[in-house]
Design an enzyme around this catalytic site. Structure first.
Site, PDB file in Angstrom:
ATOM      1  N   ASP A 352     -22.899 -34.588  22.938  1.00  0.00           N
ATOM      2  CA  ASP A 352     -24.252 -34.151  23.264  1.00  0.00           C
ATOM      3  C   ASP A 352     -24.190 -32.922  24.167  1.00  0.00           C
ATOM      4  O   ASP A 352     -23.390 -32.870  25.111  1.00  0.00           O
ATOM      5  CB  ASP A 352     -24.984 -35.295  23.966  1.00  0.00           C
ATOM      6  CG  ASP A 352     -26.396 -34.929  24.343  1.00  0.00           C
ATOM      7  OD1 ASP A 352     -27.196 -34.654  23.436  1.00  0.00           O
ATOM      8  OD2 ASP A 352     -26.698 -34.922  25.553  1.00  0.00           O
ATOM      9  N   GLU A 388     -22.667 -30.685  19.693  1.00  0.00           N
ATOM     10  CA  GLU A 388     -24.023 -30.147  19.641  1.00  0.00           C
ATOM     11  C   GLU A 388     -23.950 -28.832  20.417  1.00  0.00           C
ATOM     12  O   GLU A 388     -23.905 -28.843  21.655  1.00  0.00           O
ATOM     13  CB  GLU A 388     -25.014 -31.102  20.290  1.00  0.00           C
ATOM     14  CG  GLU A 388     -26.451 -30.597  20.231  1.00  0.00           C
ATOM     15  CD  GLU A 388     -27.418 -31.490  20.983  1.00  0.00           C
ATOM     16  OE1 GLU A 388     -28.539 -31.690  20.500  1.00  0.00           O
ATOM     17  OE2 GLU A 388     -27.052 -31.991  22.065  1.00  0.00           O
TER      18      GLU A 388
END
Length: 703
Positions: A352, A388
């Site tokens: 993330d 990401e």
């Protein structure tokens, strides 16, 4: 065996390695990092975790690691730390021994955070805010760490090791997947036991996906604001501990339940990828609670404003940013990653806000310390690693700029596919790039086409059903007056906002969904399917249901028995099967028009609806919404080629395509307008329905 022998035996020096609590059959070694603490105490609690029963100081500090060995402390013992040192927020130090702190390396937690003002290191209502000092004991409101010992028998479990080019990822949520699934026993719904249910695994196998990517499963904290509103942090991007499974996902309370699930998925050939959140923690900004890292060594674990170290750097948008320039912090993250691979046999990670992990003091660096450590590690480097590639800090958009060895979420694929099928002008060239693995972004440093993780929808945003049902977000249930979530979804409702009985609108929506699924699954790169999209799951127009632990987020499995849901599910299965069977729908490399087969035909060619090859003028025609992609495969037998021809019609009218030369024995493999189309021969020309796509193949390939 009693988890704790009282009174405690004298604390011995022990060892600074390994970090955490390590049981050796007689006692437990404790080791915790803090560069700026003056003293470190360990506190033990009764089996219920309510009362402190013993406290002692860790007697030694070696290389900034506090450590001690305590005989008679066995698995099951409950503990926490208290760190002494300066409380000088202006200098970045926030030590407060009144606050019980979690071990960053704890393998299991007992209990949960019970929100109270005592969890804050400062007097929360003081006019001096975080410059004040709070003397209340936070232990009654804190979970306790558990000394553990792993004895799980993996029975020869092996990583499936699915090649990247054959990988199809299914993004899902452990809880949401089975909360409404009556095939799973009620007490196991929403847990790893539910994920391991034979019906669930058989469903995933028949769907054809090769990996499940699970939203965060690390122990999390539910934000106080959400709890006060009757909501929860459903997605879980609010990590409390990096080594502990979220207790809500364990029906038995034992981490072995997760191990059983991984083993069962592996037995079916399905890999397990964890979405991990190392960019920030649940302690929020300098005004947040003191639960672990802030109390152990705020100035080491977090990035602080260089000029005003009282304040946290907020490159993540979540209040704090983990300091990935510090060697001990990198060590903690690396130890955590290896733990999940070695102790839980996971097959990969999706990072993330991965751009944050590549930040040094001067900004993002693909040669950052963390990336260097990750990509040389013999345990982690062979695993599937996905970033990401953005955050909200300066220079935070880094799609295509990560080092070789990391795949990246490709939001350009998402946006261009949505725009093309919505009928926007000027997207034909962009959709061609996305179909070919986004070479414009990733074809450098010998990276492979699988580096682009393609998706049309993900947990963050509309589902596929909502993408064709809503032109604007509907997040009222989040209690933020519909201000949260993206305002630009590149969606279209095709005539009616939300659900409708209008047959024309419903038919258009179904075609567009199938066309987008075809684009996703027939593009080079690594496709990621949002769980539930294959049967029309809706979030009722909510594009940010991070706080919706409710039917808004839970999968409605009754949809697979409806006409539209069943048809879409079977269609998705056929598309995934086509990708698996037809090598030219996937690739280990970036294909090029200037490379030719033995028959001197380019391995890829682009055409318009007239059958003529695309020219620069045609590529720049902004109103062009028709496109044909021919991919030539390896020669099957002397004089024959394997080939596919993908026809795209994003116009609102049916259009005829003249098939390009040379003539080939084409048959229809997949038709977005006619899910039942199967093996029908095509000669010379073909009408492609509005808002639709058709895949033609040679050699009478039938999917």
């Amino acid at each position: 065996m009693a988890p704790l022998s009282l009174p405690l035996a004298p604390v011995q020096p022990g060892s600074p390695y390994p970090l955490g609590a390590t049981y050796d059959g007689i006692g437990t070694n404790f080791a915790v990092f803090s560069a700026n603490a003056a003293k470190m105490e360990i506190c033990f609690f009764d089996p219920a975790g309510k009362h402190e029963v013993a406290r002692c100081s860790l007697p030694h500090c070696t290389n900034e690691i506090w450590h001690g060995y305590i005989p008679g402390v066995h698995p099951g013992a409950l503990y926490g730390y208290r760190a002494y040192g300066p409380y000088q927020p202006e200098s970045g130090h926030r030590f407060n021994p009144n606050k019980l702190l979690l071990d960053p390396y704890a393998r299991q937690l007992h209990g949960h955070v019970r929100w109270a003002d005592s969890l804050y290191g400062y007097r929360i209502n003081s006019p001096r805010t975080d410059l004040s000092f709070d003397h209340r004991d936070s232990a009654p409101s804190m979970p306790k760490c558990v000394v553990t010992e792993s004895t799980f028998n993996w029975h020869g479990d092996r990583h499936p090791q699915v090649p990247w080019e054959k990988t199809v990822i299914y993004e899902t949520h452990v809880r949401g997947l089975t909360m409404r699934l009556d095939k799973v026993p009620e007490q196991e719904r929403g847990t790893f036991a539910g994920l391991a249910n034979p019906w669930v695994i058989d469903y995933l196998v028949r769907l054809g996906v090769t990996a499940v990517e699970l939203l965060p499963v690390h122990a999390i904290l539910h934000d106080r604001r959400l709890v006060n509103q009757g909501l929860l942090n459903y997605w879980g991007y609010n990590t409390l501990n990096f080594f502990t499974p979220e207790p809500r996902y364990l029906s038995t309370g034992s981490p072995d339940e997760m191990r059983h699930a991984v083993r069962a998925l592996h037995a079916a050939g399905i890999e397990v990828i964890l979405d991990v959140v190392y960019n920030h923690t649940c302690e929020e900004s300098e005004l947040g609670p003191t639960l672990c890292f802030r109390g152990l060594d705020n100035a080491s674990y977090y990035r602080l404003d260089r000029d005003y170290p009282r304040h946290h750097v907020n490159d993540t948008g979540c209040g704090n940013t983990v300091n990935m320039s510090h060697p001990r912090v990198i060590q903690m993250v690396m130890d955590s990653l290896r733990y999940w691979v070695q102790e839980f046999h996971v097959d990969g990670f999706r990072f993330d806000l991965g751009a944050t992990l590549g930040r040094e003091s001067y900004g993002f660096d693909p040669g950052s310390g963390f990336f260097d450590a990750l990509l040389q590690d013999p345990v982690l480097a062979p695993r599937k690693l996905i970033s990401e590639p953005w955050d909200v800090g300066p220079g935070g958009y880094q799609v295509g700029n990560h080092p070789p060895g990391l795949a990246e979420w490709n939001d350009r694929f998402r946006d261009d596919v949505r725009r093309f099928w919505r009928g926007d002008s000027g997207v034909r060239g962009a959709i061609a790039s996305r179909l070919m693995g986004s070479a414009d972004l990733f074809n450098h440093r010998r990276r492979r086409s699988w580096s682009s993780v393609n998706f049309v929808t993900a947990h963050d945003g509309f589902t596929l059903q909502d993408l064709v049902s809503y032109s604007r977000k509907h997040n009222e249930a989040n209690l933020e007056d519909n201000r949260d979530g993206s305002n630009e979804n590149r969606s279209a409702n095709w005539g009616v906002e939300g659900p409708t009985d209008d047959p024309k609108v419903r038919a258009t929506r179904q075609k567009v969904k199938r066309a987008m699924l075809m684009t996703l699954l027939f593009s080079h790169g690594t496709p990621m399917l949002l769980g539930g999209d294959e049967f029309g799951r809706t979030q009722q127009g909510n594009n940010n249901p991070y706080c919706q632990d409710s039917e808004i987020s839970w999968f409605d499995w009754s949809l697979i028995d409806t006409g539209e849901g069943k048809t879409l599910l079977e269609f998705t299965r056929r598309c995934i099967a086509a990708r698996r069977i037809l090598p030219r729908l996937r690739s280990t490399r970036f294909l090029a028009a200037n490379l030719r087969t033995l028959h001197r035909i380019p391995e890829i060619s682009w055409f318009d609806e007239t059958g003529a090859e695309m020219t620069q003028e045609r590529w720049h025609f902004s109103e062009g919404r028709l496109l044909a992609l021919r991919r030539i495969g390896q020669e099957l037998r002397a004089g024959q080629l394997s080939a596919s021809l993908l026809l795209l019609n994003a116009f609102s009218m049916d259009r005829e395509f003249i098939l390009p030369k040379p003539d080939m024995p084409w048959t229809i493999a997949v038709d977005a307008a006619d899910p039942e189309a199967d093996g029908m021969p095509v000669e010379g020309r073909l009408i492609v329905s509005a808002h639709s796509a058709v895949l033609l193949v040679t050699d009478n390939v039938i999917i």
